[in-house]
Design a protein around this motif. Structure first.
Motif, PDB file in Angstrom:
ATOM      1  N   VAL A 139       0.836  -1.195   0.000  1.00 19.54           N
ATOM      2  CA  VAL A 139       0.000   0.000   0.000  1.00 19.54           C
ATOM      3  C   VAL A 139       0.874   1.249   0.000  1.00 19.54           C
ATOM      4  O   VAL A 139       0.620   2.213  -0.732  1.00 19.54           O
ATOM      5  N   ARG A 339      -7.784  -2.949   4.995  1.00 18.02           N
ATOM      6  CA  ARG A 339      -6.457  -2.980   4.404  1.00 18.02           C
ATOM      7  C   ARG A 339      -6.489  -3.663   3.035  1.00 18.02           C
ATOM      8  O   ARG A 339      -5.825  -3.233   2.096  1.00 18.02           O
ATOM      9  N   ALA A 342      -7.818  -1.169   0.527  1.00 10.91           N
ATOM     10  CA  ALA A 342      -6.784  -0.187   0.197  1.00 10.91           C
ATOM     11  C   ALA A 342      -5.748  -0.786  -0.750  1.00 10.91           C
ATOM     12  O   ALA A 342      -5.296  -0.126  -1.696  1.00 10.91           O
ATOM     13  N   LEU A 343      -5.373  -2.041  -0.506  1.00  8.01           N
ATOM     14  CA  LEU A 343      -4.407  -2.721  -1.364  1.00  8.01           C
ATOM     15  C   LEU A 343      -4.972  -2.920  -2.762  1.00  8.01           C
ATOM     16  O   LEU A 343      -4.305  -2.617  -3.767  1.00  8.01           O
ATOM     17  N   ALA A 346      -5.080   0.355  -4.617  1.00  9.08           N
ATOM     18  CA  ALA A 346      -3.746   0.798  -5.012  1.00  9.08           C
ATOM     19  C   ALA A 346      -3.266   0.024  -6.237  1.00  9.08           C
ATOM     20  O   ALA A 346      -2.728   0.604  -7.191  1.00  9.08           O
TER      21      ALA A 346
END
Length: 382
Positions: A139, A339, A342-343, A346
């Motif tokens: 990230v 998370r 978000a990963l 990205a």
């Protein structure tokens, strides 16, 4: 393979089971595990696997017995588990740790035990705990120095297997266009609708159209990066799978998570890493230098007859192909996993940026549509 039962969940990784598993591989001789408290790790990192750090408490001291280890089993998420099983990821990783890790050509985690059953989709790997090392954070993204260190080390891995006769013996590691990998087009097609539902608002009209245009050209593209020269690629070379250094100080980095290992042209790994793990500003400023460093490291390791121009075009082709991973990840991700979301986001935005900066989409102009037969069957059944 052993006669031990394979745990279906982490709750079944008991002190008794751990004792039997570690004794079966000679990791333990006399000691017995009496307690094995564990902590889940890697949330939002291991998309297709569940990871736990297990602390081992013994009934006696034994030299060399690990104080902690990492247990890895398939993800409980049905979507991710189904994709991984369909593509043979779990069985492949088991065999790499069981049969290849000590001679693969790059530092990887030591496996204390590995076993699996394809029919029940039960797998487990017990590996050394690398928690004392700095772990990459996908990230956050890789720095230039990290990119250079990684590609030089990966070049050593690739040179080790570059068109080597020994590579042909690894028939259980498929080529990029072997039937099991061609199923990636099916997984992609199944993910497209939920992907658009979850993340479509973040795409431009061009990007939405690019996803659809790419979908039926995936299999011909796999033919491109499956031509000789071929080598052994990690296949999932992203920053979350990199630990900097090694427990014994012998290597600059340690690679984990070999589920997507593939026989393909070497820049497959480099294009994946640069388009998924590096922020666009860093990638754009240093892209050619990093890829050139990889190519020069190949030559220093003895690879001949592979030109810089070939390397760069293979890299561009891979960047286009690597749209696969964020779409599948975004289409199957549990939105409650912050998370993980978000990963996935990205990965998506970095991939799309790389594709457009490199004009990698022009590769699609040279390919005819060739939907996977399973997609054609599904369309015919409607």
């Amino acid at each position: 393979m052993t006669s031990l039962n394979i745990p279906a969940t982490m709750d079944e990784v008991t002190p008794e089971w751990l004792t039997a598993a570690l004794r079966s591989r000679g990791v333990l001789r006399e000691a017995r595990v009496v307690e094995a408290p564990r902590v889940q790790i890697g949330q939002g990192v291991g998309i297709l696997g569940e990871l736990a750090r297990v602390t081992l408490r013994y009934d006696r001291e034994e030299p060399g017995a690990p104080a902690t280890l990492i247990a890895k089993i398939p993800t409980a998420d049905e979507g991710g588990r189904g994709v991984a099983q369909m593509l043979g990821f779990y069985e492949k990783e088991r065999r790499i740790y069981d049969e290849l890790a000590d001679r693969i050509g790059v530092r990887t985690a030591r496996a204390y035990y590995a076993d699996g059953d394809a029919e029940t989709v039960r797998y487990i790997i017990l590996m050394e705990d690398l928690g004392g090392l700095q772990m990459g954070d996908q990230v956050a993204g890789a720095s230039l120095q990290e990119c250079l260190a990684l590609v030089r080390e990966v070049a050593t891995l690739h040179a080790r297997w570059w068109d080597a006769p020994e590579l042909a013996e690894l028939s259980w590691i498929p080529r990029g266009n072997d039937p099991v990998n061609l199923l990636a087009a099916v997984a992609f097609a199944q993910a497209v609708q939920p992907f658009f539902e979850k993340f479509g608002d973040e795409l431009s009209a061009f990007e939405r159209e690019l996803v659809l245009r790419y979908m039926h050209r995936m299999n011909p593209m796999q033919d491109r990066f499956s031509q000789r020269p071929e080598t052994l690629c990690h296949g999932d070379l992203r920053l979350d799978n990199v630990f900097w250094g090694s427990p014994d100080g012998s290597a600059p980095l340690t690679l984990v998570d070999w589920q997507i290992a593939v026989r393909a042209r070497g820049p497959y790994d480099i294009g994946y890493f640069m388009s998924q793990s590096v922020d666009p500003a860093v990638r754009k400023a240093h892209e050619r230098d990093v890829v050139r460093a990889y190519w020069e490291a190949l030559r220093e390791a003895g690879v001949q007859g592979y030109t810089w121009e070939e390397c760069w075009e293979d890299y561009r082709t891979t960047v286009m192909w690597c749209l696969t991973y964020p779409v599948v990840a975004c289409g199957s991700i549990d939105l409650a996993n912050e998370r993980g979301v978000a990963l996935a986001k990205a990965m998506l935005h970095r991939a799309l940026s790389a594709i457009q900066d490199l004009e990698a989409y022009t590769v699609l102009d040279t390919l005819e549509e060739r939907p996977h037969p399973l997609l054609l069957e599904a369309q015919g059944a409607k």
